[in-house]
Design a protein around this motif. Sequence first.
Motif, mmCIF file in Angstrom:
data_model
loop_
_atom_site.group_PDB
_atom_site.id
_atom_site.type_symbol
_atom_site.label_atom_id
_atom_site.label_comp_id
_atom_site.label_asym_id
_atom_site.label_seq_id
_atom_site.Cartn_x
_atom_site.Cartn_y
_atom_site.Cartn_z
ATOM 1 N N MET A 68 -4.274 1.824 14.970
ATOM 2 C CA MET A 68 -5.669 1.399 14.868
ATOM 3 C C MET A 68 -6.130 0.706 16.149
ATOM 4 N N SER A 69 -7.401 0.798 16.459
ATOM 5 C CA SER A 69 -7.959 0.087 17.592
ATOM 6 C C SER A 69 -8.125 -1.388 17.246
ATOM 7 N N HIS A 70 -8.348 -2.221 18.287
ATOM 8 C CA HIS A 70 -8.582 -3.643 18.034
ATOM 9 C C HIS A 70 -9.826 -3.839 17.165
ATOM 10 N N LEU A 71 -10.843 -2.999 17.383
ATOM 11 C CA LEU A 71 -12.052 -3.119 16.582
ATOM 12 C C LEU A 71 -11.734 -2.916 15.112
ATOM 13 N N ASP A 72 -10.907 -1.911 14.824
ATOM 14 C CA ASP A 72 -10.512 -1.661 13.440
ATOM 15 C C ASP A 72 -9.759 -2.855 12.866
ATOM 16 N N LEU A 73 -8.853 -3.421 13.664
ATOM 17 C CA LEU A 73 -8.030 -4.525 13.181
ATOM 18 C C LEU A 73 -8.846 -5.779 12.889
ATOM 19 N N GLU A 74 -9.990 -5.898 13.516
ATOM 20 C CA GLU A 74 -10.814 -7.080 13.304
ATOM 21 C C GLU A 74 -11.912 -6.852 12.268
ATOM 22 N N SER A 75 -11.869 -5.726 11.605
ATOM 23 C CA SER A 75 -12.945 -5.403 10.677
ATOM 24 C C SER A 75 -12.636 -5.877 9.268
ATOM 25 N N ALA A 76 -13.680 -6.135 8.515
ATOM 26 C CA ALA A 76 -13.531 -6.503 7.110
ATOM 27 C C ALA A 76 -12.892 -5.368 6.323
ATOM 28 N N GLU A 77 -13.183 -4.139 6.722
ATOM 29 C CA GLU A 77 -12.617 -2.986 6.016
ATOM 30 C C GLU A 77 -11.106 -2.934 6.177
ATOM 31 N N TRP A 78 -10.619 -3.198 7.400
ATOM 32 C CA TRP A 78 -9.166 -3.210 7.622
ATOM 33 C C TRP A 78 -8.517 -4.312 6.806
ATOM 34 N N ARG A 79 -9.121 -5.481 6.817
ATOM 35 C CA ARG A 79 -8.539 -6.598 6.078
ATOM 36 C C ARG A 79 -8.531 -6.311 4.572
ATOM 37 N N ASP A 80 -9.582 -5.701 4.072
ATOM 38 C CA ASP A 80 -9.646 -5.396 2.647
ATOM 39 C C ASP A 80 -8.549 -4.414 2.245
ATOM 40 N N THR A 81 -8.320 -3.392 3.056
ATOM 41 C CA THR A 81 -7.258 -2.423 2.772
ATOM 42 C C THR A 81 -5.888 -3.079 2.831
ATOM 43 N N ALA A 82 -5.683 -3.914 3.851
ATOM 44 C CA ALA A 82 -4.394 -4.596 3.992
ATOM 45 C C ALA A 82 -4.171 -5.578 2.848
ATOM 46 N N ARG A 83 -5.229 -6.217 2.380
ATOM 47 C CA ARG A 83 -5.102 -7.164 1.268
ATOM 48 C C ARG A 83 -4.714 -6.438 -0.021
ATOM 49 N N THR A 84 -5.294 -5.290 -0.263
ATOM 50 C CA THR A 84 -4.941 -4.512 -1.447
ATOM 51 C C THR A 84 -3.463 -4.120 -1.420
ATOM 52 N N SER A 85 -2.960 -3.723 -0.248
ATOM 53 C CA SER A 85 -1.545 -3.372 -0.117
ATOM 54 C C SER A 85 -0.658 -4.592 -0.335
ATOM 55 N N LEU A 86 -1.080 -5.728 0.210
ATOM 56 C CA LEU A 86 -0.324 -6.968 0.018
ATOM 57 C C LEU A 86 -0.229 -7.321 -1.462
ATOM 58 N N LEU A 87 -1.338 -7.206 -2.191
ATOM 59 C CA LEU A 87 -1.352 -7.544 -3.609
ATOM 60 C C LEU A 87 -0.516 -6.576 -4.434
ATOM 61 N N THR A 88 -0.448 -5.325 -4.023
ATOM 62 C CA THR A 88 0.416 -4.364 -4.714
ATOM 63 C C THR A 88 1.863 -4.820 -4.666
ATOM 64 N N PHE A 89 2.310 -5.285 -3.499
ATOM 65 C CA PHE A 89 3.661 -5.829 -3.363
ATOM 66 C C PHE A 89 3.814 -7.099 -4.189
ATOM 67 N N ALA A 90 2.830 -7.988 -4.118
ATOM 68 C CA ALA A 90 2.924 -9.283 -4.784
ATOM 69 C C ALA A 90 2.995 -9.155 -6.301
ATOM 70 N N ARG A 91 2.421 -8.105 -6.850
ATOM 71 C CA ARG A 91 2.459 -7.915 -8.308
ATOM 72 C C ARG A 91 3.884 -7.858 -8.850
ATOM 73 N N SER A 92 4.825 -7.447 -8.005
ATOM 74 C CA SER A 92 6.218 -7.338 -8.452
ATOM 75 C C SER A 92 6.837 -8.685 -8.784
ATOM 76 N N SER A 93 6.171 -9.770 -8.384
ATOM 77 C CA SER A 93 6.719 -11.103 -8.633
ATOM 78 C C SER A 93 6.529 -11.551 -10.080
ATOM 79 N N LEU A 94 5.682 -10.861 -10.822
ATOM 80 C CA LEU A 94 5.431 -11.272 -12.208
ATOM 81 C C LEU A 94 6.698 -11.127 -13.042
ATOM 82 N N ARG A 95 7.033 -12.181 -13.746
ATOM 83 C CA ARG A 95 8.203 -12.203 -14.634
ATOM 84 C C ARG A 95 7.701 -12.201 -16.065
ATOM 85 N N ASP A 96 8.106 -11.200 -16.823
ATOM 86 C CA ASP A 96 7.583 -11.044 -18.179
ATOM 87 C C ASP A 96 7.783 -12.288 -19.031
#
Length: 403
Positions: free
Chosen positions: A1-29
């Motif tokens: 990605m270009s620097h412009l992409d990395l500084e965009s709200a769209e990039w951050r939103d996509t990266a946040r969704t991926s981060l939360l997908t990983f974080a969901r695994s922490s839930l203990r039933d």
Amino acid sequence: MSHLDLESAEWRDTARTSLLTFARSSLRDEGGFVWLDDSGQPDRDKVLELWINARMTYVFSLAHLAGEEDALRLATHGVRALSTLFHDDTNGGWFTEVDFDGEARDTTKGCYGHAFVLLAASSAKAAGVEGAEELLAEATRIHGQKFWDSTAGRCVEEISEDWTDIDDYRGANSNMHAVEAYLFAADVTGDAVWRERALSICERIIGIHARAHDWRIPEHYDHDWTPIPTYNEDQRADPFRPFGATPGHAFEWSRLLIQLAASLDSPRPWIEEAAEALFAQAVGDTVSDDVPGLAYTTDWHGEPIVAERFHWVIAEAVLAGHALHAWTGKSLYEGLTSRWWSEIDTYYVDHETGSWHHELSEAMRPTTRIWRGRPDAYHAFNALTLPDLPLAPSAALTIGRQA
């Protein structure tokens, strides 16, 4: 990605969704959130920890407000764990550690963990999470009655299980997170006393102590709030109480000071001055033109002691840069955030899992000298969220509500 992409709200939103997908695994039933290893599996050698459970509750509460699918269920799970599994039903407050059988392993009542309970409860209340209102009522009462020291204008650090014995140690780190929690509590409850207390903490730890130490923040103090510059000199790589100065905390305080200033009708000029000075000193001590990453700790002359690069340090650096640029308009901050977003994408983000490597060596390779696994989504989530929100009021009242 270009620097412009990395500084965009769209990039951050996509990266946040991926981060939360990983974080969901922490839930203990059975209750709570577990410590995750690098692959996103539970680390069975780690017990349930209050600070992680509170942070994950905060993350999923804000994720729900941002419209993230299924986040409400996880936020509700977190509030339930804080209200039952970690709660001391006899004395009030919350245990620091609980084993998988629900037995308290560390009964100490710590300002650090309780600040994150207050942060989680405030965020969950704003998100409409079931049980959050009751959790917030107790969290504000406990912090106001047990940890807040009106004489010192700061918080005490640790108290015994039955609240009868206050430890002599005083710490800047727990007070820093109290500032963050107090700003959220002020916004969510409408009670300005929390903002006044946040200001009081900043005036003393930053306005007095950091200023007197060339803007390198003394982290450790005795019961009278006299700095102890040699504290843990023989345990320099401690993950919570390291020797020396911690530049990542300078960035974090800088960001919080700007958020505090933005929340005040008439912010005092010293707040902006201090935020810029902390940032400048941390940059001077850690940034090299030809070496990526930011060192964990330095001595009192700015020489690196622990050179490992933690994900939370660069997350707070980029947040401070964004906040200062938004507040001052100075191009210096925009340039540094561009560099740091590039380093985050190149070195810290694990593009296979969406999570961030928590610790890198000076050569920018994953290592586990101080931390192992990836238990904490809080810093990365903030880095991917707060730059696209107003400086004030807090994220609990603005995320998902932008025009």
